[in-house]
Design an enzyme around this catalytic site. Structure first.
Site, PDB file in Angstrom:
ATOM      1  N   GLU A  86     -11.332   1.520   3.112  1.00 28.23           N
ATOM      2  CA  GLU A  86     -10.148   1.444   1.980  1.00 28.23           C
ATOM      3  C   GLU A  86     -10.277  -0.119   1.451  1.00 28.23           C
ATOM      4  O   GLU A  86     -10.384  -0.772   2.121  1.00 28.23           O
ATOM      5  CB  GLU A  86      -8.860   1.630   2.831  1.00 28.23           C
ATOM      6  CG  GLU A  86      -7.620   1.309   1.966  1.00 28.23           C
ATOM      7  CD  GLU A  86      -7.705   2.284   0.748  1.00 28.23           C
ATOM      8  OE1 GLU A  86      -7.857   3.599   0.876  1.00 28.23           O
ATOM      9  OE2 GLU A  86      -7.262   1.713  -0.275  1.00 28.23           O
ATOM     10  N   THR A 138      -8.511   6.326  -4.512  1.00 31.35           N
ATOM     11  CA  THR A 138      -9.149   6.916  -3.408  1.00 31.35           C
ATOM     12  C   THR A 138      -9.670   8.280  -3.685  1.00 31.35           C
ATOM     13  O   THR A 138     -11.018   8.710  -3.540  1.00 31.35           O
ATOM     14  CB  THR A 138      -8.472   7.125  -2.083  1.00 31.35           C
ATOM     15  OG1 THR A 138      -8.022   5.882  -1.758  1.00 31.35           O
ATOM     16  CG2 THR A 138      -9.257   7.593  -0.981  1.00 31.35           C
ATOM     17  N   HIS A 189      -4.922  -1.284   3.307  1.00 32.82           N
ATOM     18  CA  HIS A 189      -4.435  -0.761   2.000  1.00 32.82           C
ATOM     19  C   HIS A 189      -3.260  -1.738   1.668  1.00 32.82           C
ATOM     20  O   HIS A 189      -2.505  -2.205   2.495  1.00 32.82           O
ATOM     21  CB  HIS A 189      -4.041   0.572   2.299  1.00 32.82           C
ATOM     22  CG  HIS A 189      -3.500   1.347   0.871  1.00 32.82           C
ATOM     23  ND1 HIS A 189      -2.108   1.088   0.125  1.00 32.82           N
ATOM     24  CD2 HIS A 189      -4.164   2.311   0.256  1.00 32.82           C
ATOM     25  CE1 HIS A 189      -2.543   1.826  -0.753  1.00 32.82           C
ATOM     26  NE2 HIS A 189      -3.324   2.493  -0.760  1.00 32.82           N
ATOM     27  N   ASP A 207     -13.928   2.192  -1.141  1.00 30.67           N
ATOM     28  CA  ASP A 207     -13.538   3.255  -2.092  1.00 30.67           C
ATOM     29  C   ASP A 207     -13.049   2.466  -3.565  1.00 30.67           C
ATOM     30  O   ASP A 207     -13.380   3.243  -4.469  1.00 30.67           O
ATOM     31  CB  ASP A 207     -12.388   4.056  -1.574  1.00 30.67           C
ATOM     32  CG  ASP A 207     -11.120   3.248  -1.284  1.00 30.67           C
ATOM     33  OD1 ASP A 207     -11.222   1.973  -1.417  1.00 30.67           O
ATOM     34  OD2 ASP A 207     -10.245   3.997  -0.844  1.00 30.67           O
ATOM     35  N   HIS A 208     -12.549   1.500  -3.941  1.00 29.53           N
ATOM     36  CA  HIS A 208     -11.941   0.956  -5.121  1.00 29.53           C
ATOM     37  C   HIS A 208     -11.682  -0.578  -4.809  1.00 29.53           C
ATOM     38  O   HIS A 208     -11.735  -0.868  -3.698  1.00 29.53           O
ATOM     39  CB  HIS A 208     -11.075   1.601  -5.557  1.00 29.53           C
ATOM     40  CG  HIS A 208      -9.744   2.011  -4.858  1.00 29.53           C
ATOM     41  ND1 HIS A 208      -8.885   0.944  -4.245  1.00 29.53           N
ATOM     42  CD2 HIS A 208      -9.540   2.979  -4.102  1.00 29.53           C
ATOM     43  CE1 HIS A 208      -8.028   1.647  -3.185  1.00 29.53           C
ATOM     44  NE2 HIS A 208      -8.321   2.655  -3.188  1.00 29.53           N
TER      45      HIS A 208
END
Ligand code: GP9
Ligand code: MN
Length: 640
Positions: free
Chosen positions: A257, A306, A421, A480-481
């Site tokens: 994450e 995600t 996150h 993921d990003h």
């Protein structure tokens, strides 16, 4: 002339309640542009456009109230003013996190909103109340019926609308002169908001979305032939040394994450001499030596975060330029990697401790051919083992061990971590390093949560070794990003010891770590090929000895000897081995400075084709014209 002036004065006087509402909506929209979205302007014309563009919308939106009878008029005007303010405010909140504007598909992602709770809270600022002050004033004035009337003559409502439309046409004409092709470059939302305003942007977005719906209806089986030709021409032969090397082994995919490459092999919280910093990712740093590690690997996600990364990885196709494929096209026919490996004897599953409907995953995972989704119901989640968005990563991995063992081998299992996150919350006992001390609280908190995730990953590896699962598995791990958006550029520049974050830096910050870890493998190295998430599918399939030549994939095996050095980001930016293109500017990677556009131009057609053909498959649901025999996809086809 005097008569006209008198008449106008008279009109404005009679309509002062309306004029007052228009004025405030106009000005506060402009203030949000400047201070909320931080929209810059390069010249006075741009600034003028930015200033003037909310006016026509304000007149138009609030003018609707004149079409109601007198009894309702004031009430309707208030409702419209509140609605417009909320549109503005929701965009502001959304922007604070995503540095982007809301699109219609994002609105349909409301099932995610419930879980967003603490994140949204972290985005609200006390001074946001000023956005609602005019509403309060309007309410007070509305009560003084005699001083603030809202009574136009017969034909005036139409006249008011006409004024709004004329103002808009003038605005659009100026904007087109300033920015040719403004409305044909739909992936650049920044430009659209800047030139025609946030309210018109939403109308435009609605139009675009209805167009993409229409594309499915008008698609036919011949459309796929052209796409097939394009995809086939790009296919690269796999590396013979690695092809099939992991055949029959378990595949463990870990989506990390919000992890970005800028923290890898780095420290934070140095003393005055720039020494004794705290290591952010000790485990991931050490894993580099035992893996094929890609240090020029980019996330290619858009608003779908995600879910976009999941889509890219499973399909080797681009996500949408707005919204999330998971929500808008969950029921399409896919030839996704979980289905591919399942066809080759694998058990395909996902482990992630969130509600199954988050990102519409329950539905999409079926379309992708997964055998099983272990969602929150498979985990024991309570207050003590949760933080921020839910189950802590260490507990998540620990509880996943039994689930892993319950599966038939070989399996292909994807893990999605959660603790790192936004807003990066952590219990005291899980803080292995300190928060940093930059102006951005978000960036400060990012470091300890990344450190925590690193610890959780190490814990997972140790446990897999204890359980004897490790040796017979391969690991694919990627960020993921981004976790830190451009809203934190000032602090980011301080952390990176740069004067400022340029558009070049922003693109470079989209790099995320990517590991292929094969226990016992001898050929580990750092591989600097320019690549992205779209390349993961052919990479994994080739490691497993599964042929991809007949698949629709836009990426290239990361280990292929003849890779094109090119990665395309969803907003149309791209990076090659020597150049980087973003927001209309070409940069030389070595000097990090702007260079002539002609160096980037040779890639334009390829970039447009890749994005365009990938969209064509998605919007036309073109894979329904192929006979795939994955079970889930068969079910989909019978639904047609
Ligand atoms: C939620 C998790 C986070 O299940 O995957 O989603 P994101 O907000 O990063 O897209
Ligand atoms: Mn994520």
């Amino acid at each position: 002339m005097e008569r006209i002036i008198d008449k106008t004065k008279n009109l404005l006087y009679r309509l002062r309640f309306f004029a007052f509402a228009v004025f405030f909506l106009w000005i506060k929209t402009y203030l949000v542009y400047k201070f909320g979205f931080g929209i810059p302007s390069d010249n006075p014309l741009q600034e003028f456009l930015l200033f003037i563009n909310p006016l026509s919308s304000a007149i138009f939106i609030l003018g609707i109230s004149f079409f109601f009878n007198e009894k309702w008029r004031k009430r309707v005007l208030m409702i419209l003013a509140v609605a417009a303010t909320l549109v503005l405010y929701f965009n502001l909140l959304y922007y604070r996190f995503f540095t982007d504007y809301i699109t219609i598909p994002v609105l349909f992602q409301t099932s995610n909103m419930g879980d967003l709770g603490s994140s949204v809270f972290g985005l609200i600022q006390w001074y946001d109340v000023f956005l609602f002050v005019d509403i309060l004033l309007l309410m007070i004035f509305a009560k003084k019926q005699h001083t603030f009337e809202l009574r136009p003559l017969k034909r005036e409502p139409l006249l008011i609308m006409l004024v709004a439309v004329l103002l808009f046409v003038g605005n659009l004409t100026l904007a087109q002169a300033e920015r040719p092709q403004l409305l044909t470059r739909s992936f650049d939302r920044d430009l659209i908001v800047k030139n025609i305003g946030i309210f018109n942007y939403h109308i435009y977005d609605g139009y675009i979305q209805s167009q993409t719906r229409a594309q499915r209806v008008f698609a036919d089986s011949s459309d796929i032939i052209e796409v097939e030709r394009h995809v086939k021409a790009k296919h690269e032969q796999p590396n013979p040394d690695l092809y099939g090397i992991a055949e029959g082994k378990n595949v463990i995919v870990i989506s990390m994450e919000s992890l970005q490459s800028f923290v890898i092999n780095e420290t934070v919280n140095e003393d005055e001499n720039g020494e004794n910093g705290q290591v952010i990712t000790p485990f991931l740093n050490s894993l580099i030596d035992e893996s094929i590690y890609f240090d020029n690997f980019y996330h290619q996600t858009g608003q779908g975060k995600t879910s976009d990364s999941e889509y890219l990885v499973a399909n080797s196709m681009f996500g949408r330029d707005s919204g999330s494929v998971f929500f808008t096209h969950g029921g399409n026919v896919y030839d996704a990697m979980p289905g591919n490996v399942a066809d080759n004897g694998y058990y395909a599953s996902v482990m992630h401790a969130n509600n199954k409907s988050f990102w519409n995953r329950d539905m999409v995972y079926q379309s992708f051919g997964y055998d099983k989704y272990f969602d929150i119901m498979s985990y024991d989640v309570h207050d003590e083992n949760s933080v921020g968005w839910g189950l802590k990563d260490v507990d998540f991995f620990e509880q996943s061990i039994d689930l892993l063992k319950s599966q038939p081998e070989p399996y292909y299992t994807k893990f999605i971590t959660l603790t790192n996150h936004f807003p990066f919350e952590l219990d005291e006992e899980d803080k292995f390093i300190d928060e940093a001390e930059y102006p951005s609280r978000t960036l400060n908190r990012f470091f300890p949560t990344v450190r925590y995730m690193d610890h959780a990953l190490e814990y997972f590896f140790d446990r897999l070794k204890e359980e004897g699962i490790y040796e017979n598995s391969i690991f694919i791990m990627y960020g993921d990003h981004y976790g830190i958006s451009s809203n934190h550029d000032r602090s980011m520049a301080m952390y990176l010891d740069k004067e400022e974050i340029t558009p070049f830096d922003t693109v470079q910050l989209q790099r995320v770590p990517m590991y292929i870890h094969i226990p016992g493998f001898e050929g580990n190295k750092v591989n600097s090929t320019v690549s992205g998430q779209i390349d993961i599918k052919p990479t994994i399939l080739h490691l497993l000895g599964i042929e991809t030549e007949d698949m629709f994939h836009f990426g290239t095996d990361l280990n292929a000897p003849e890779r094109d050095e090119l990665v395309i980001l969803r907003d149309g930016s791209f990076v090659t081995d020597d150049f980087l293109f973003t927001s209309g500017t070409c940069y030389d990677k070595e000097t990090e400075q702007e260079t002539e556009l002609e160096y980037c131009e040779p890639y334009f057609a390829r970039v447009n084709n890749d994005l365009g053909y990938s969209d064509k498959i998605l919007f036309g649901d073109l894979l329904r014209y192929k006979d795939y025999d994955h079970e889930a996809e068969k079910q989909n086809q019978t639904k047609e």
